[in-house]
Write an enzyme that holds these catalytic residues in place. Sequence first.
Site, PDB file in Angstrom:
ATOM      1  N   ASP A  10       1.045  -1.273  -0.334  1.00  0.00           N
ATOM      2  CA  ASP A  10       0.311   0.103   0.228  1.00  0.00           C
ATOM      3  C   ASP A  10       0.816   1.285  -0.221  1.00  0.00           C
ATOM      4  O   ASP A  10       1.600   0.577   0.004  1.00  0.00           O
ATOM      5  CB  ASP A  10      -0.920  -0.126   1.280  1.00  0.00           C
ATOM      6  CG  ASP A  10      -1.694   1.028   1.460  1.00  0.00           C
ATOM      7  OD1 ASP A  10      -2.322   1.878   0.492  1.00  0.00           O
ATOM      8  OD2 ASP A  10      -1.462   2.011   2.554  1.00  0.00           O
ATOM      9  N   ASP A  12      -0.668   5.580   1.054  1.00  0.00           N
ATOM     10  CA  ASP A  12      -0.527   6.487   2.088  1.00  0.00           C
ATOM     11  C   ASP A  12      -0.674   5.321   3.145  1.00  0.00           C
ATOM     12  O   ASP A  12      -1.475   4.831   3.834  1.00  0.00           O
ATOM     13  CB  ASP A  12      -1.817   7.022   1.429  1.00  0.00           C
ATOM     14  CG  ASP A  12      -2.179   7.926   0.599  1.00  0.00           C
ATOM     15  OD1 ASP A  12      -1.368   8.701  -0.099  1.00  0.00           O
ATOM     16  OD2 ASP A  12      -2.407   7.314  -1.445  1.00  0.00           O
ATOM     17  N   THR A 124      -5.155   2.696  -3.796  1.00  0.00           N
ATOM     18  CA  THR A 124      -6.291   3.552  -4.324  1.00  0.00           C
ATOM     19  C   THR A 124      -6.314   5.421  -4.686  1.00  0.00           C
ATOM     20  O   THR A 124      -6.788   5.976  -5.331  1.00  0.00           O
ATOM     21  CB  THR A 124      -7.529   4.006  -2.713  1.00  0.00           C
ATOM     22  OG1 THR A 124      -7.176   4.698  -2.371  1.00  0.00           O
ATOM     23  CG2 THR A 124      -7.881   2.086  -2.535  1.00  0.00           C
TER      24      THR A 124
HETATM   25  C1  XBP Z   1      -5.280   5.718   0.678  1.00  0.00           C
HETATM   26  C2  XBP Z   1      -6.611   6.843   0.070  1.00  0.00           C
HETATM   27  C3  XBP Z   1      -6.014   7.627  -0.999  1.00  0.00           C
HETATM   28  C4  XBP Z   1      -5.621   9.187  -0.404  1.00  0.00           C
HETATM   29  C5  XBP Z   1      -5.467  10.371  -2.113  1.00  0.00           C
HETATM   30  O1  XBP Z   1      -5.923   5.371   1.369  1.00  0.00           O
HETATM   31  O2  XBP Z   1      -7.790   6.423   0.295  1.00  0.00           O
HETATM   32  O3  XBP Z   1      -8.118   8.002  -0.862  1.00  0.00           O
HETATM   33  O4  XBP Z   1      -5.956   9.756   0.843  1.00  0.00           O
HETATM   34  O5  XBP Z   1      -5.427   9.515  -2.681  1.00  0.00           O
HETATM   35  P1  XBP Z   1      -5.001   3.668   0.895  1.00  0.00           P
HETATM   36  P2  XBP Z   1      -6.405  10.446  -4.185  1.00  0.00           P
HETATM   37  O6  XBP Z   1      -3.499   3.817   1.500  1.00  0.00           O
HETATM   38  O7  XBP Z   1      -5.859   2.436   1.094  1.00  0.00           O
HETATM   39  O8  XBP Z   1      -4.804   3.126  -0.184  1.00  0.00           O
HETATM   40  O9  XBP Z   1      -6.729  11.850  -3.127  1.00  0.00           O
HETATM   41  O10 XBP Z   1      -5.174  10.767  -5.190  1.00  0.00           O
HETATM   42  O11 XBP Z   1      -7.752   9.350  -4.446  1.00  0.00           O
HETATM   43 MG    MG Z   2      -2.872   3.456   3.675  1.00  0.00          MG
END
Ligand code: XBP
Ligand code: MG
Length: 253
Positions: A10, A12, A124
């Site tokens: 993952d 973020d 995501t």
């Molecule tokens: C990441 C997210 C993303 C980011 C924003 O979740 O939820 O929506 O916060 O990215 P994870 P975008 O770590 O579970 O993948 O604005 O580009 O969607």
């Molecule tokens: Mg995450």
Amino acid sequence: MSSLKALLFDVDGTLADTERDGHRVAFNRAFAEAGLDWDWSATLYGKLLAVTGGKERIRHYLDTYNTSFKRPLDLDDFIAGLHKAKTVHYVQMLSEGLIPLRPGVKRLINEARAAGLRLAVATTTTPENVSALLENALAPDAMSWFEVIAAGDVVPAKKPAPDIYSWAMERMALSPAECIAFEDSQNGIRSSRAAGLKTIIAVNGYTHDEDFTGAEIVLDHWGEAAQPFSVLQGDARGASYLDLALVQRLHQG
Ligand code: XBP
Ligand code: MG
């Protein structure tokens, strides 16, 4: 038990602490630029993280926290425009080096590469955000280290749906038993577990109280020799930081 062939990351919260001081700030800049008086505080943003995906998150905000906002006729386009502007701000922040990798990430990835393990990303977030993070915070050629970058809208159902992990493994022609996932959130582990993957967790400021049932181990961070992790759930077999040997042992179960 299959041998471990690939690490699926993952982005973020897992590779870097991007949400509070990265994505959130970029959203707010895009809102201000569009003349909106929306301001997502760090606390509100924690609640908004219940929904993954930036466009989905803006819609969730309107549906739940700003119901009196007079919506434009084409709400989809409006949200897409805001989100596009947000991505420009976010990528700019990354190119300024404002968001570092979490401790241990670079070491573990280098170790995995040296051992010939295959690497992929399953996130995501928007693809531009992934390349900007990897190129600025990991190495200029780091995109080429990852065989598959599964990101953003390539699958319509975002985490906690398993689709993004399944999509990545399909492209690598690997089974879940040959891989292990690295996550930071409940939505993340729900996605990875539903895709059949063993999962290692390092929590962050927003996710430390979430439910990580089914994780192989839950850590406060990935750890370094000089910066040992704390184990929140599971057994680190005496290790003080996550190296490939521990990943292999956790994968073997
Ligand atoms: C990441 C997210 C993303 C980011 C924003 O979740 O939820 O929506 O916060 O990215 P994870 P975008 O770590 O579970 O993948 O604005 O580009 O969607
Ligand atoms: Mg995450």
